[in-house]
Scaffold this active site. Structure first.
Site, PDB file in Angstrom:
ATOM      1  N   ASN A  48       0.838  -1.197   0.000  1.00  0.00           N
ATOM      2  CA  ASN A  48       0.000   0.000   0.000  1.00  0.00           C
ATOM      3  C   ASN A  48       0.876   1.251   0.000  1.00  0.00           C
ATOM      4  OD1 ASN A  48       0.584  -0.877   2.675  1.00  0.00           O
ATOM      5  ND2 ASN A  48      -1.140   0.241   3.529  1.00  0.00           N
ATOM      6  N   ILE A  49       0.375   2.253  -0.696  1.00  0.00           N
ATOM      7  CA  ILE A  49       1.111   3.506  -0.871  1.00  0.00           C
ATOM      8  C   ILE A  49       0.150   4.636  -0.515  1.00  0.00           C
ATOM      9  CG2 ILE A  49       2.397   4.952  -2.498  1.00  0.00           C
ATOM     10  CD1 ILE A  49       2.706   2.311  -4.224  1.00  0.00           C
ATOM     11  N   GLU A  50       0.388   5.259   0.627  1.00  0.00           N
ATOM     12  CA  GLU A  50      -0.549   6.291   1.102  1.00  0.00           C
ATOM     13  C   GLU A  50      -0.171   7.668   0.579  1.00  0.00           C
ATOM     14  OE1 GLU A  50      -0.820   5.742   5.367  1.00  0.00           O
ATOM     15  OE2 GLU A  50      -2.038   3.929   5.052  1.00  0.00           O
ATOM     16  N   CYS A  59      -4.141   0.599  -2.414  1.00  0.00           N
ATOM     17  CA  CYS A  59      -3.980  -0.618  -1.613  1.00  0.00           C
ATOM     18  C   CYS A  59      -2.922  -1.538  -2.223  1.00  0.00           C
ATOM     19  CB  CYS A  59      -5.292  -1.402  -1.567  1.00  0.00           C
ATOM     20  SG  CYS A  59      -6.590  -0.638  -0.586  1.00  0.00           S
ATOM     21  N   GLU A  61      -3.106  -4.728  -2.878  1.00  0.00           N
ATOM     22  CA  GLU A  61      -3.644  -5.625  -3.901  1.00  0.00           C
ATOM     23  C   GLU A  61      -3.726  -4.914  -5.249  1.00  0.00           C
ATOM     24  OE1 GLU A  61      -4.813  -4.884  -0.927  1.00  0.00           O
ATOM     25  OE2 GLU A  61      -6.176  -6.397  -0.151  1.00  0.00           O
ATOM     26  N   CYS A  96     -10.160  -5.023   0.681  1.00  0.00           N
ATOM     27  CA  CYS A  96     -11.264  -4.049   0.759  1.00  0.00           C
ATOM     28  C   CYS A  96     -12.185  -4.214  -0.446  1.00  0.00           C
ATOM     29  CB  CYS A  96     -10.710  -2.625   0.840  1.00  0.00           C
ATOM     30  SG  CYS A  96     -10.207  -1.944  -0.748  1.00  0.00           S
ATOM     31  N   CYS A  99     -10.752  -3.225  -3.909  1.00  0.00           N
ATOM     32  CA  CYS A  99      -9.828  -4.240  -4.452  1.00  0.00           C
ATOM     33  C   CYS A  99     -10.599  -5.457  -4.951  1.00  0.00           C
ATOM     34  CB  CYS A  99      -8.786  -4.628  -3.406  1.00  0.00           C
ATOM     35  SG  CYS A  99      -7.604  -3.299  -3.099  1.00  0.00           S
TER      36      CYS A  99
HETATM   37  N1  THU Z   1      -5.275  -1.363   2.649  1.00  0.00           N
HETATM   38  C1  THU Z   1      -4.734  -2.207   1.717  1.00  0.00           C
HETATM   39  O1  THU Z   1      -3.595  -2.024   1.270  1.00  0.00           O
HETATM   40  N2  THU Z   1      -5.495  -3.241   1.284  1.00  0.00           N
HETATM   41  C2  THU Z   1      -6.762  -3.507   1.709  1.00  0.00           C
HETATM   42  O2  THU Z   1      -7.442  -4.341   1.131  1.00  0.00           O
HETATM   43  C3  THU Z   1      -7.284  -2.809   2.886  1.00  0.00           C
HETATM   44  C4  THU Z   1      -6.612  -1.508   3.201  1.00  0.00           C
HETATM   45  C5  THU Z   1      -4.464  -0.217   3.107  1.00  0.00           C
HETATM   46  C6  THU Z   1      -4.967   1.117   2.654  1.00  0.00           C
HETATM   47  C7  THU Z   1      -4.397   2.038   3.707  1.00  0.00           C
HETATM   48  O3  THU Z   1      -3.078   2.406   3.333  1.00  0.00           O
HETATM   49  C8  THU Z   1      -4.327   1.180   4.949  1.00  0.00           C
HETATM   50  O4  THU Z   1      -4.442  -0.166   4.516  1.00  0.00           O
HETATM   51  C9  THU Z   1      -5.417   1.484   5.965  1.00  0.00           C
HETATM   52  O5  THU Z   1      -6.670   1.429   5.376  1.00  0.00           O
END
Ligand code: THU
Length: 141
Positions: A48-50, A59, A61, A96, A99
């Site tokens: 994941n890259i915020e 996310c 995935e 999520c 995804c």
């Molecule tokens: N996140 C994912 O990378 N994959 C998911 O399916 C659920 C959420 C990440 C997004 C965000 O950076 C962090 O988790 C908190 O939501």
């Protein structure tokens, strides 16, 4: 295990854990890693890259899917997903809804397998159809 050997499942989980170490998560500190297996056996990883503006966050995935599709691959068998606060794995990290919808675009919901692991030796395997029953897929348009 629906065609996936135990050895392959472990390999995917290990690659997902390694990818998780590259997660960029200054805002949530929730690190996620994914390892996407293609039909020909190639593995694409993602983390994941915020983003400070929050909504551009991607996310793990989807990072893996977009890497694969952008490299010309659209034929997928399975994905392993791991995640936890500060990268500490203690329970499953299910994909999520966004995804799941991206998976629906490229995968057969009956056969695509989603591996959620809380450690290298603890996992669950479910189909995309179990995660997204009555999904809206490309055959609807
Ligand atoms: N996140 C994912 O990378 N994959 C998911 O399916 C659920 C959420 C990440 C997004 C965000 O950076 C962090 O988790 C908190 O939501």
């Amino acid at each position: 295990m629906a065609g996936l050997s135990e050895e392959l499942v472990r390999e995917l989980i290990e690659k997902a854990i390694e990818a998780m170490s590259r997660a960029y998560t200054p805002y949530s500190r929730h690190k996620v890693g994914a390892a996407l297996l293609t039909a020909d056996g190639t593995v694409y990883t993602g983390c994941n890259i915020e983003n400070v503006a929050f909504t551009p966050t991607n996310c793990a995935e989807r990072t893996a899917f977009f890497k694969a599709v952008s490299e010309g691959c659209r034929d997928f068998a399975a994905i392993a997903v791991v995640g936890g606060p500060d990268g500490i794995l203690s329970e499953e990290c299910p994909p999520c809804g966004v995804c799941r919808q991206v998976m629906m675009e490229f995968c057969d919901p009956e056969t695509f397998q989603i591996i959620t692991a809380s450690g290298p030796d603890a996992w669950h395997i479910r189909s995309l159809k179990e995660y997204l029953p009555m999904g809206f897929g490309p055959d609807r348009l």
